[in-house]
Design a protein around this motif. Structure first.
Motif, PDB file in Angstrom:
ATOM      1  N   GLU A  85       0.866  -1.192   0.000  1.00 33.41           N
ATOM      2  CA  GLU A  85       0.000   0.000   0.000  1.00 33.41           C
ATOM      3  C   GLU A  85       0.898   1.235   0.000  1.00 33.41           C
ATOM      4  O   GLU A  85       1.480   1.601   1.029  1.00 33.41           O
ATOM      5  CB  GLU A  85      -0.912  -0.006   1.225  1.00 33.41           C
ATOM      6  N   GLU A  86       0.993   1.893  -1.143  1.00 32.98           N
ATOM      7  CA  GLU A  86       1.969   2.973  -1.312  1.00 32.98           C
ATOM      8  C   GLU A  86       1.766   4.116  -0.320  1.00 32.98           C
ATOM      9  O   GLU A  86       2.739   4.620   0.266  1.00 32.98           O
ATOM     10  CB  GLU A  86       1.898   3.509  -2.747  1.00 32.98           C
ATOM     11  N   ALA A 144       2.884   3.006   3.111  1.00 32.52           N
ATOM     12  CA  ALA A 144       4.339   2.853   3.139  1.00 32.52           C
ATOM     13  C   ALA A 144       5.032   4.206   3.262  1.00 32.52           C
ATOM     14  O   ALA A 144       5.981   4.367   4.048  1.00 32.52           O
ATOM     15  CB  ALA A 144       4.813   2.117   1.886  1.00 32.52           C
ATOM     16  N   GLN A 145       4.568   5.191   2.493  1.00 28.92           N
ATOM     17  CA  GLN A 145       5.189   6.513   2.553  1.00 28.92           C
ATOM     18  C   GLN A 145       4.947   7.194   3.896  1.00 28.92           C
ATOM     19  O   GLN A 145       5.837   7.858   4.438  1.00 28.92           O
ATOM     20  CB  GLN A 145       4.645   7.380   1.410  1.00 28.92           C
ATOM     21  N   THR A 146       3.756   6.993   4.458  1.00 28.70           N
ATOM     22  CA  THR A 146       3.451   7.590   5.760  1.00 28.70           C
ATOM     23  C   THR A 146       4.353   7.000   6.844  1.00 28.70           C
ATOM     24  O   THR A 146       4.907   7.733   7.675  1.00 28.70           O
ATOM     25  CB  THR A 146       1.975   7.352   6.126  1.00 28.70           C
ATOM     26  N   VAL A 147       4.481   5.669   6.831  1.00 29.17           N
ATOM     27  CA  VAL A 147       5.337   5.022   7.828  1.00 29.17           C
ATOM     28  C   VAL A 147       6.792   5.428   7.634  1.00 29.17           C
ATOM     29  O   VAL A 147       7.503   5.719   8.605  1.00 29.17           O
ATOM     30  CB  VAL A 147       5.195   3.486   7.745  1.00 29.17           C
ATOM     31  N   LYS A 148       7.225   5.516   6.370  1.00 31.57           N
ATOM     32  CA  LYS A 148       8.608   5.912   6.108  1.00 31.57           C
ATOM     33  C   LYS A 148       8.879   7.314   6.631  1.00 31.57           C
ATOM     34  O   LYS A 148       9.916   7.559   7.278  1.00 31.57           O
ATOM     35  CB  LYS A 148       8.903   5.850   4.606  1.00 31.57           C
ATOM     36  N   GLU A 149       7.980   8.252   6.363  1.00 31.77           N
ATOM     37  CA  GLU A 149       8.178   9.627   6.828  1.00 31.77           C
ATOM     38  C   GLU A 149       8.250   9.688   8.354  1.00 31.77           C
ATOM     39  O   GLU A 149       9.090  10.388   8.926  1.00 31.77           O
ATOM     40  CB  GLU A 149       7.041  10.518   6.317  1.00 31.77           C
ATOM     41  N   GLY A 150       7.363   8.933   9.005  1.00 33.08           N
ATOM     42  CA  GLY A 150       7.383   8.921  10.461  1.00 33.08           C
ATOM     43  C   GLY A 150       8.655   8.326  11.027  1.00 33.08           C
ATOM     44  O   GLY A 150       9.253   8.878  11.967  1.00 33.08           O
ATOM     45  N   LEU A 151       9.093   7.200  10.459  1.00 30.11           N
ATOM     46  CA  LEU A 151      10.311   6.549  10.945  1.00 30.11           C
ATOM     47  C   LEU A 151      11.543   7.393  10.656  1.00 30.11           C
ATOM     48  O   LEU A 151      12.479   7.456  11.469  1.00 30.11           O
ATOM     49  CB  LEU A 151      10.457   5.163  10.311  1.00 30.11           C
ATOM     50  N   THR A 152      11.539   8.060   9.503  1.00 29.96           N
ATOM     51  CA  THR A 152      12.667   8.940   9.173  1.00 29.96           C
ATOM     52  C   THR A 152      12.779  10.056  10.205  1.00 29.96           C
ATOM     53  O   THR A 152      13.878  10.427  10.640  1.00 29.96           O
ATOM     54  CB  THR A 152      12.492   9.531   7.764  1.00 29.96           C
ATOM     55  N   GLY A 153      11.624  10.571  10.622  1.00 29.19           N
ATOM     56  CA  GLY A 153      11.622  11.609  11.646  1.00 29.19           C
ATOM     57  C   GLY A 153      12.122  11.132  12.996  1.00 29.19           C
ATOM     58  O   GLY A 153      12.544  11.921  13.833  1.00 29.19           O
ATOM     59  N   GLU A 154      12.098   9.802  13.215  1.00 26.77           N
ATOM     60  CA  GLU A 154      12.583   9.216  14.464  1.00 26.77           C
ATOM     61  C   GLU A 154      14.035   8.746  14.352  1.00 26.77           C
ATOM     62  O   GLU A 154      14.558   8.124  15.267  1.00 26.77           O
ATOM     63  CB  GLU A 154      11.696   8.037  14.862  1.00 26.77           C
ATOM     64  N   GLY A 155      14.663   9.043  13.198  1.00 25.95           N
ATOM     65  CA  GLY A 155      16.080   8.717  13.051  1.00 25.95           C
ATOM     66  C   GLY A 155      16.382   7.429  12.321  1.00 25.95           C
ATOM     67  O   GLY A 155      17.547   7.027  12.218  1.00 25.95           O
ATOM     68  N   PHE A 156      15.359   6.761  11.778  1.00 21.88           N
ATOM     69  CA  PHE A 156      15.578   5.531  11.017  1.00 21.88           C
ATOM     70  C   PHE A 156      15.877   5.870   9.554  1.00 21.88           C
ATOM     71  O   PHE A 156      15.423   6.884   9.030  1.00 21.88           O
ATOM     72  CB  PHE A 156      14.341   4.630  11.063  1.00 21.88           C
ATOM     73  N   VAL A 157      16.628   4.988   8.913  1.00 19.01           N
ATOM     74  CA  VAL A 157      16.816   5.051   7.461  1.00 19.01           C
ATOM     75  C   VAL A 157      15.958   3.937   6.871  1.00 19.01           C
ATOM     76  O   VAL A 157      16.118   2.767   7.237  1.00 19.01           O
ATOM     77  CB  VAL A 157      18.290   4.853   7.073  1.00 19.01           C
ATOM     78  N   VAL A 158      15.031   4.292   5.965  1.00 22.51           N
ATOM     79  CA  VAL A 158      14.012   3.340   5.528  1.00 22.51           C
ATOM     80  C   VAL A 158      14.085   3.098   4.027  1.00 22.51           C
ATOM     81  O   VAL A 158      14.087   4.042   3.228  1.00 22.51           O
ATOM     82  CB  VAL A 158      12.597   3.853   5.886  1.00 22.51           C
TER      83      VAL A 158
END
Length: 241
Positions: free
Chosen positions: A9-10, A13-27
């Motif tokens: 689900e694009e 996926a983009q929403t989760v990526k943006e959130g995780l990126t904001g928490e310091g993850f590389v996705v």
């Protein structure tokens, strides 16, 4: 901390990526199971977030293939499938955690951080104790090339003993881990099922690996896989009970 997010689900996926990126993850995102197996096998990730309902190859098969390839990266299943059997299948195949949709983003972050801290120790999919092997994914038990059919309770008992191979376990521990909380009978049932197991995993092979430790409990020892043969008949023990 590098995350492989497997989600078809694009928008999600983009929403989760943006959130995780904001928490310091590389996705990194891949949209299907085949791509997930390739990416997780070719590149190093701290954790994989894996959906179950995927095109080309479902999440269960992705997980199974990764563990067969000895890719031990922690895997969190993220899915709308919330049945207890769905979760059991995932854990039997080697999943480390399971989160259902809809989910709290902060819970997802907390669980990912916990998995990253835990790391990725080797966890073979097939459990072995000498020549005895148990594959939780297929509920398949075998010794020296002979398939051993077991009842559900025998299988549960053997799985517990194999995970504790070499350790002495008491009747109380066995009851707590193999029988449910509703069981109200005596602990003699453990002796009965230990006897059933011996008739299937030891006696036909001329072995004594499931031992009674007087006053303490039971211990499953590993035999020498290269020593001895198979039952003269070549037939597996009875599956009755």
């Amino acid at each position: 901390m590098r995350v492989l997010l497997v989600e078809d689900e694009e928008a999600l996926a983009q929403t989760v990526k943006e959130g995780l990126t904001g928490e310091g993850f590389v996705v990194d995102i891949v949209p299907d199971g085949v791509s997930a197996v390739w990416a997780a096998s070719e590149f190093s990730y701290d954790v994989v977030v894996l959906d179950i309902m995927l095109p080309r190859l479902n999440g269960y098969d992705v997980l199974k293939q990764l563990r067969q390839r000895k890719v031990w990266t922690p895997v969190l299943m993220l899915t709308a499938k919330d049945g207890e059997y769905d979760q059991t299948d995932a854990f039997d195949l080697g999943a480390d955690d399971y989160l259902t949709k809809p989910f709290s983003f902060m819970i997802l972050v907390a669980r990912l951080r916990a998995l990253v801290r835990r790391g990725a120790p080797e966890r073979p999919v097939v459990i072995t104790a000498g020549s005895l092997t148990l594959d939780p994914a297929r509920r398949h038990v075998e010794r020296r090339g002979v398939v051993i059919p077991l009842t559900a309770k025998e299988y549960g008992l053997l799985l517990f003993l194999m995970r504790k191979s070499g350790d002495v376990v008491s009747k109380a521990e066995i009851l707590d881990n193999v029988w449910d909380a509703a069981y109200s009978g005596g602990d003699n049932v453990v002796e009965v099922y230990i006897s059933y197991l011996r008739r299937k995993i030891d006696e036909p092979f001329g072995l004594q690996t499931l031992r009674t430790v007087r006053g303490l409990g039971y211990r499953l020892d590993a035999d020498d896989p290269a020593d001895g043969g198979v039952p003269p008949s070549g037939r597996p023990p009875s599956a009755r009970r």
